[in-house]
Scaffold this active site. Structure first.
Site, short mmCIF file in Angstrom:
data_model
loop_
_atom_site.label_atom_id
_atom_site.label_comp_id
_atom_site.label_asym_id
_atom_site.label_seq_id
_atom_site.Cartn_x
_atom_site.Cartn_y
_atom_site.Cartn_z
N SER A 1 -14.99 66.47 2.93
CA SER A 1 -14.39 65.23 4.01
C SER A 1 -14.96 64.37 3.39
CB SER A 1 -15.57 65.22 5.06
OG SER A 1 -15.30 64.30 5.87
N HIS B 1 -12.20 71.44 10.24
CA HIS B 1 -12.84 70.36 9.07
C HIS B 1 -13.58 70.70 8.64
CE1 HIS B 1 -12.90 66.81 7.11
NE2 HIS B 1 -14.36 66.31 7.68
N ASP C 1 -7.49 71.55 10.30
CA ASP C 1 -8.22 69.68 10.58
C ASP C 1 -7.74 68.75 11.64
OD1 ASP C 1 -9.68 67.80 9.87
OD2 ASP C 1 -9.68 68.50 7.23
#
Length: 539
Positions: A183, A450, A413
């Protein structure tokens, strides 16, 4: 006595002054040997921590740690910048490696659990606060240099100083320096490869979302399309309906878009972009209900699936989120779209409001309904893209110095569209004339959400693959990944798959046990049908 602190000085001289006149440490892994260490534009303090359990400043207690020297530092490279970092140095058994971990979102929190995990294995481990405290973009109010710190400078300044401390502490430099993050951590890894190619020998960058200005525009688009214009009181599609939508999308697509690869009868895992689910299939026959979608809800979802567009030119500004990621399966997974289509703490406002107020410069009284996806996108890009985006495809300097980059992205995601990673990989290949596999490989993770979670093999063995590549010259032809019970790191393995470097994918051999990685081979993927981004926004 459990801890002993040593306070270290501030130096204004050049970096090479670090070891000038510095006596050799009395013995390796002695915090006291750091007394008098001079760091340019920085100050540090060191604490001896005994073996056993240790509670870091945030997060749970870390058990079974070896004795280590905990170094805390502050770097002030320019006026208005104040970057904190923390470095854990094993008192014995150092393996010669320095490992830095990335951050999440806009948070200053360090990855203490990951730092502890590799400390146990003999690594010196490092994290940074990215130049601020807290987790809201409001930290940049009146502090423009803090945006630069977050954008790229904090990781660079922290690892440069950490290398100097390591060399002084052990009497020799780290033989290899690695970075791993997902991320925002993935964004940091990409920014390092692009801007500071000498900092790391190897980088793991997951779900990077390097086009941060357009990613945030995508979140704002989600909010606007999920409300009647000017109405913040109620969302058109309530979060409670995301499970309904996700289940319908998966029912339509999991068995019908290319079965035979990855999971042996689940094409959605390999190519969610081939899913063409239309939310009109859930249209209510009468009034609104929990098991159907009204006409405004159908249109809102269609617009979200299409992605943000310039209202004047019709060009798509950024990639949309894939079908099937709307709900992300619920706990222990992430909550899907609802985490970012509004502020979780204030559903009547978009996510990241203070990014627009204090970073984009719209001010405290800014109204998100006045945002122009034509004029304002251009203004934000001009102001912020050179500082915070990590989209430069020229990795030639990183390649020349022998750096290795493993990128990965989950195909389910709900936060950073995986198409962004594919598009960036293509741009790097174009810039490098095709010579990409020698230094940069992208691994798409079927069914991973994610950075973690999801129905696929979502726990890949990335660190070992990177080290073999950097230290032994063996590029990862496949990376083993596991799905564990409860998606816990310590859960029993339920099945394993190989991850293949894009554009390959794992294909079942047709005969072997579908739960074992040995039953899969890597084969060329026909290529995903990526949504078209407008020429003005390809970066």
């Amino acid at each position: 006595m459990r801890h002993r602190w040593t306070f270290l000085g501030v130096a204004a001289g050049p970096a090479l002054a670090l070891l000038a006149g510095m006596p050799a440490p009395a013995r390796a892994a002695d915090c006291g040997a750091l007394a008098g260490l001079a760091l340019p534009q920085a100050r540090v303090e060191a604490e001896e921590v005994a073996a056993g359990s240790y509670r870091p400043p945030s997060g749970p207690v870390q058990e079974a740690l070896p004795a280590f020297c905990r170094v805390r530092g502050v770097v002030e490279p320019v006026a208005g910048s104040r970057i904190g970092f923390e470095l854990w140095l094993p008192a014995g058994g150092w393996n010669g490696r320095l490992q830095m971990f990335g951050n999440g979102g806009y948070s200053s929190a360090l990855s203490y659990g990951e730092m502890a995990g590799l400390l146990r294995r003999g690594y010196a481990t490092l994290g940074t606060d990215t130049g601020h405290e807290g987790d809201d973009p409001s930290f940049a109010e009146g502090r423009p240099e803090a945006i630069v710190d977050w954008g790229h400078r904090a990781v660079h300044e922290s690892v440069v100083r950490a290398k100097q401390v390591v060399a002084a502490f052990y009497g020799q430099p780290a033989r290899r320096t690695f970075f791993a993050g997902c991320s925002t951590g993935g964004h940091q890894g990409m920014a390092s490869a692009q801007r500071y190619p000498e900092d790391f020998d190897g980088i793991i960058a997951g779900a990077s979302g390097g086009n941060r200005t357009h990613l945030n525009a995508g979140f704002l688009w989600q909010y606007q399309r999920n409300h009647a214009p000017g109405d913040d009181a109620a969302a058109l599609v309530p979060p409670a309906k995301l499970r309904l939508v996700a289940e319908a999308a998966l029912a339509a697509c999991r068995a019908g878009n290319g079965a035979g690869g990855g999971h042996a009868a689940d094409g959605w895992l390999n190519d969610p972009l081939a899913c063409r689910f239309d939310p009109a299939a859930l249209r209510c026959a009468g009034g609104d209900g929990a098991d159907c979608l009204t006409d405004p809800q159908v249109e809102a979802l269609r617009s979200m699936y299409d992605g943000p567009r310039n209202p004047r030119t019709g060009e798509r500004i950024h990639f949309p989120f894939p079908r099937g990621s709307e709900n992300s399966g619920g706990p222990p997974s992430l909550p899907g779209w609802s985490l970012y289509w509004a502020d979780p703490g204030n559903p009547s406002a978009p996510a990241r409001v203070n990014y627009w107020r204090h970073w984009a410069g719209f001010g405290a009284g800014w109204s998100w309904w006045a945002f122009d996806f034509d004029r304002d996108i251009a203004a934000v890009d001009a102001r912020l893209a050179p500082v915070i985006n990590a989209t430069d495809p020229d990795l030639s300097a990183f390649r020349r110095r022998g750096g290795k980059l493993i990128a990965y992205h989950g195909l389910a995601d709900p936060v950073v569209p995986f198409a962004e990673s594919i598009a960036y990989h293509g741009r790097v290949a174009e810039a490098a004339g095709g010579d990409v596999p020698s230094f940069y490989r992208l691994f798409l993770v079927p069914g991973m959400e994610h950075c973690r979670g999801g129905p696929g093999a979502n726990q890949p063995e990335l660190q070992a693959a990177l080290e073999r590549w950097v230290e032994e010259g063996t590029p990862p032809a496949r990376i083993l990944a596991h799905h564990r019970e409860g998606n816990r790191p310590d859960g029993a393995i339920q099945f394993s798959r190989p991850l293949c470097p894009y554009p390959q994918r794992a294909v079942h051999d047709g005969a072997g046990d579908q739960a074992t990685a040995e039953s899969y081979r890597c084969a060329e993927f026909p290529g995903m049908d990526l949504p078209e981004i407008g020429a003005s926004y390809r970066r």
